[in-house]
Motif scaffolding. Structure first.
Motif, PDB file in Angstrom:
ATOM      1  N   TYR A 128       1.111  -1.352  -0.429  1.00 49.01           N
ATOM      2  CA  TYR A 128       0.083   0.341   0.077  1.00 49.01           C
ATOM      3  C   TYR A 128       1.071   1.235  -0.245  1.00 49.01           C
ATOM      4  CZ  TYR A 128      -3.221   3.313   1.336  1.00 49.01           C
ATOM      5  OH  TYR A 128      -3.912   4.470   1.347  1.00 49.01           O
ATOM      6  N   ASP A 129       1.802   1.330   0.706  1.00 45.79           N
ATOM      7  CA  ASP A 129       2.422   2.718   1.241  1.00 45.79           C
ATOM      8  C   ASP A 129       2.932   2.767  -0.366  1.00 45.79           C
ATOM      9  OD1 ASP A 129       2.181   2.808   3.241  1.00 45.79           O
ATOM     10  OD2 ASP A 129       4.075   1.890   4.581  1.00 45.79           O
ATOM     11  N   THR A 130       3.929   1.789  -0.921  1.00 38.05           N
ATOM     12  CA  THR A 130       4.597   2.143  -2.353  1.00 38.05           C
ATOM     13  C   THR A 130       3.808   2.098  -3.844  1.00 38.05           C
ATOM     14  OG1 THR A 130       5.787  -0.084  -2.149  1.00 38.05           O
ATOM     15  CG2 THR A 130       5.627   0.800  -4.117  1.00 38.05           C
ATOM     16  N   ALA A 131       2.453   1.533  -3.529  1.00 41.24           N
ATOM     17  CA  ALA A 131       0.720   1.967  -4.440  1.00 41.24           C
ATOM     18  C   ALA A 131       1.385   3.370  -4.109  1.00 41.24           C
ATOM     19  CB  ALA A 131       0.020   1.511  -4.597  1.00 41.24           C
ATOM     20  N   ALA A 132       0.862   4.248  -3.034  1.00 44.16           N
ATOM     21  CA  ALA A 132       0.640   5.274  -2.414  1.00 44.16           C
ATOM     22  C   ALA A 132       1.583   6.582  -3.442  1.00 44.16           C
ATOM     23  CB  ALA A 132       0.231   5.559  -0.754  1.00 44.16           C
ATOM     24  N   SER A 133       2.864   5.702  -3.191  1.00 45.24           N
ATOM     25  CA  SER A 133       4.013   7.178  -3.215  1.00 45.24           C
ATOM     26  C   SER A 133       3.700   7.012  -4.407  1.00 45.24           C
ATOM     27  CB  SER A 133       5.013   5.775  -3.236  1.00 45.24           C
ATOM     28  OG  SER A 133       6.304   6.778  -2.914  1.00 45.24           O
ATOM     29  N   ARG A 134       3.738   6.108  -5.270  1.00 45.34           N
ATOM     30  CA  ARG A 134       3.129   5.997  -6.680  1.00 45.34           C
ATOM     31  C   ARG A 134       2.580   6.844  -7.177  1.00 45.34           C
ATOM     32  NH1 ARG A 134       6.073  -0.552  -8.907  1.00 45.34           N
ATOM     33  NH2 ARG A 134       7.839  -0.491  -8.488  1.00 45.34           N
ATOM     34  N   ALA A 135       1.550   6.857  -6.990  1.00 44.09           N
ATOM     35  CA  ALA A 135       0.508   7.228  -6.938  1.00 44.09           C
ATOM     36  C   ALA A 135      -0.054   8.811  -6.831  1.00 44.09           C
ATOM     37  CB  ALA A 135      -1.191   6.693  -6.308  1.00 44.09           C
ATOM     38  N   SER A 136       0.438   9.447  -6.285  1.00 41.67           N
ATOM     39  CA  SER A 136       0.713  10.969  -5.999  1.00 41.67           C
ATOM     40  C   SER A 136       2.496  11.009  -6.636  1.00 41.67           C
ATOM     41  CB  SER A 136       1.500  10.604  -4.019  1.00 41.67           C
ATOM     42  OG  SER A 136       2.506  11.726  -3.361  1.00 41.67           O
ATOM     43  N   ARG A 137       3.460  10.247  -7.283  1.00 41.65           N
ATOM     44  CA  ARG A 137       4.266  10.861  -8.020  1.00 41.65           C
ATOM     45  C   ARG A 137       3.341  10.943  -9.735  1.00 41.65           C
ATOM     46  NH1 ARG A 137       9.233   7.132  -7.817  1.00 41.65           N
ATOM     47  NH2 ARG A 137       7.156   6.175  -6.307  1.00 41.65           N
TER      48      ARG A 137
END
Length: 119
Positions: free
Chosen positions: A56-65
């Motif tokens: 989730y953290d990785t996906a959220a970071s990628r989505a934010s970028r």
């Protein structure tokens, strides 16, 4: 003299006590196994929860970028459109015309009967 050596058939009470001891030992083993299974299940649940959290953290970071990049690109396109209104109008017009022509071509190809442009 009384014979104290038991060489005859085993006593029912001895058999019952032996069976009760075996049952008690089996219950202890089952309790140990249940505790072991419970501990292992808790470890597996913790591992799965940690992996899900990392995902989730990785996906959220990628989505934010990605969202930031899209905002930046949209702002660049918007600025270019404001700076060149004539070019923007021409590009939008050409895209609209191409879309219209593509729609006509698709409509013609999907129709079984050929159309004639006469009366």
């Amino acid at each position: 003299m009384a014979d104290t050596n038991k060489s005859g058939p085993p006593d029912i009470e001895d058999i019952q006590k032996t069976l009760e001891k075996q049952i008690a030992d089996l219950r202890k083993e089952i309790t140990k196994i249940n505790k072991s299974i419970s501990a292992r299940s808790a470890e597996m649940l913790d591992d799965a929860s940690e992996q899900a959290s990392d995902f989730y953290d990785t996906a959220a970071s990628r989505a934010s970028r990605t969202a930031q990049q899209l905002r930046s690109q949209a702002q660049s396109v918007s600025e270019a459109a404001r700076e060149n209104p004539g070019t923007t109008t021409a590009v939008v017009g050409v895209i609209g015309l191409l879309g219209f022509l593509a729609g006509l071509a698709i409509g013609q190809s999907m129709n079984d009967t050929p159309r004639r442009w006469y009366h």
